[in-house]
Write a protein that holds these residues in place. Structure first.
Motif, mmCIF file in Angstrom:
data_model
loop_
_atom_site.group_PDB
_atom_site.id
_atom_site.type_symbol
_atom_site.label_atom_id
_atom_site.label_comp_id
_atom_site.label_asym_id
_atom_site.label_seq_id
_atom_site.Cartn_x
_atom_site.Cartn_y
_atom_site.Cartn_z
ATOM 1 N N GLY A 32 -88.890 -25.452 -14.348
ATOM 2 C CA GLY A 32 -88.349 -26.598 -15.085
ATOM 3 C C GLY A 32 -89.310 -27.770 -15.111
ATOM 4 O O GLY A 32 -89.484 -28.422 -16.153
ATOM 5 N N ALA A 33 -89.960 -28.039 -13.994
ATOM 6 C CA ALA A 33 -90.939 -29.131 -13.938
ATOM 7 C C ALA A 33 -92.141 -28.828 -14.834
ATOM 8 O O ALA A 33 -92.650 -29.721 -15.525
ATOM 9 C CB ALA A 33 -91.384 -29.361 -12.492
ATOM 10 N N GLN A 34 -92.596 -27.578 -14.835
ATOM 11 C CA GLN A 34 -93.733 -27.195 -15.689
ATOM 12 C C GLN A 34 -93.389 -27.347 -17.167
ATOM 13 O O GLN A 34 -94.179 -27.888 -17.949
ATOM 14 C CB GLN A 34 -94.152 -25.746 -15.416
ATOM 15 C CG GLN A 34 -94.767 -25.525 -14.058
ATOM 16 C CD GLN A 34 -94.922 -24.035 -13.728
ATOM 17 O OE1 GLN A 34 -94.258 -23.171 -14.297
ATOM 18 N NE2 GLN A 34 -95.811 -23.745 -12.781
ATOM 19 N N ILE A 35 -92.215 -26.877 -17.554
ATOM 20 C CA ILE A 35 -91.799 -26.965 -18.953
ATOM 21 C C ILE A 35 -91.629 -28.427 -19.356
ATOM 22 O O ILE A 35 -92.053 -28.837 -20.442
ATOM 23 C CB ILE A 35 -90.503 -26.160 -19.201
ATOM 24 C CG1 ILE A 35 -90.795 -24.656 -19.040
ATOM 25 C CG2 ILE A 35 -89.933 -26.453 -20.580
ATOM 26 C CD1 ILE A 35 -89.556 -23.784 -19.026
ATOM 27 N N THR A 36 -91.024 -29.232 -18.496
ATOM 28 C CA THR A 36 -90.856 -30.652 -18.790
ATOM 29 C C THR A 36 -92.214 -31.313 -19.005
ATOM 30 O O THR A 36 -92.391 -32.081 -19.962
ATOM 31 C CB THR A 36 -90.073 -31.355 -17.665
ATOM 32 O OG1 THR A 36 -88.756 -30.785 -17.605
ATOM 33 C CG2 THR A 36 -89.969 -32.852 -17.909
ATOM 34 N N ALA A 37 -93.174 -31.011 -18.154
ATOM 35 C CA ALA A 37 -94.514 -31.596 -18.300
ATOM 36 C C ALA A 37 -95.161 -31.209 -19.628
ATOM 37 O O ALA A 37 -95.848 -32.020 -20.256
ATOM 38 C CB ALA A 37 -95.402 -31.171 -17.133
ATOM 39 N N ASP A 38 -94.920 -29.977 -20.078
ATOM 40 C CA ASP A 38 -95.581 -29.478 -21.291
ATOM 41 C C ASP A 38 -94.830 -29.782 -22.584
ATOM 42 O O ASP A 38 -95.454 -30.010 -23.619
ATOM 43 C CB ASP A 38 -95.775 -27.958 -21.205
ATOM 44 C CG ASP A 38 -96.759 -27.551 -20.123
ATOM 45 O OD1 ASP A 38 -97.496 -28.419 -19.602
ATOM 46 O OD2 ASP A 38 -96.785 -26.346 -19.798
ATOM 47 N N LEU A 39 -93.508 -29.753 -22.562
ATOM 48 C CA LEU A 39 -92.739 -29.796 -23.817
ATOM 49 C C LEU A 39 -91.874 -31.042 -24.009
ATOM 50 O O LEU A 39 -91.188 -31.152 -25.030
ATOM 51 C CB LEU A 39 -91.850 -28.551 -23.932
ATOM 52 C CG LEU A 39 -92.547 -27.192 -23.895
ATOM 53 C CD1 LEU A 39 -91.544 -26.064 -24.074
ATOM 54 C CD2 LEU A 39 -93.625 -27.113 -24.959
ATOM 55 N N ALA A 40 -91.902 -31.978 -23.101
ATOM 56 C CA ALA A 40 -90.997 -33.133 -23.160
ATOM 57 C C ALA A 40 -91.115 -33.928 -24.459
ATOM 58 O O ALA A 40 -90.124 -34.478 -24.928
ATOM 59 C CB ALA A 40 -91.226 -34.049 -21.960
ATOM 60 N N ASP A 41 -92.276 -33.985 -25.052
ATOM 61 C CA ASP A 41 -92.476 -34.775 -26.271
ATOM 62 C C ASP A 41 -92.472 -33.937 -27.540
ATOM 63 O O ASP A 41 -92.850 -34.426 -28.601
ATOM 64 C CB ASP A 41 -93.803 -35.541 -26.175
ATOM 65 C CG ASP A 41 -93.809 -36.538 -25.038
ATOM 66 O OD1 ASP A 41 -92.730 -37.097 -24.746
ATOM 67 O OD2 ASP A 41 -94.874 -36.747 -24.432
#
Length: 185
Positions: A32-41
């Protein structure tokens, strides 16, 4: 035809625990942290692959700290069997993802035929980019393509028949709190 429930119970009693509930939960938080870092924007559309991806998706979504659209699709090769066959679509995506980034969430990357077909479907139907997240990547050399890898992976496991956290044994034990391997399989 209903399954022999005593056999189903025996499978769990004899199963080997490969990853405990705590290990799985920690892996989900990390993904979840990895995906948030990559796809949040990126305003992605997130698709859960039913039924296997249900538990992983539900738990993973709470770790994605950004706005997203969530939906589901249902494609399978197993149909409650222990070996895969042809891809069968039970429900295609109903949310538009044309010119959008898509994240596909599934339970396991085994040989990858199902995941590969879903990714191809999304690309051909107009997705800008398609990413994949799996809870488990099975360690073997039988992948549909040598290049096939999930963009995000929680855990790896040995080449055995596994169940729990969405993965099933003959339609049962998706609810098992851990990743288990069937004795002798």
């Amino acid at each position: 035809m209903s399954a022999d429930l005593e056999h189903i119970r025996q499978v769990m009693r004899e199963a080997d625990c490969l990853h405990s509930e705590a290990e799985v939960e920690a892996a989900i938080a990390r993904v979840g942290a990895q995906i948030t870092a990559d796809l949040a924007d990126r305003n992605p559309v997130v698709f859960c692959v039913m039924n296997g991806g249900l538990i992983f998706s539900g738990k993973l979504l709470t770790h994605l700290q950004f706005p997203l659209e969530a939906s589901y699709l249902h494609a399978t090769r197993y149909r409650n069997q222990t070996s895969g066959g042809d891809l069968f679509w039970k429900a295609k995506p109903e949310v538009s993802f044309i010119d959008r980034e898509v994240l596909i969430i599934d339970d396991i990357l085994d040989e990858g035929h199902t995941l590969s077909a879903i990714i191809d479907f999304c690309k051909h139907a107009g997705a800008k980019a398609v990413y994949s997240a799996v809870l488990v990547d099975k360690d073997h050399d039988r992948k549909a393509s040598p290049d096939l890898k999930a963009d995000y992976c929680g855990l790896s496991c040995v080449d055995r028949y596994v169940f729990g956290y969405g993965m099933d044994y003959k339609g049962y034990w998706r609810n098992a709190a851990g990743i288990y391997a069937v004795k002798g399989m």
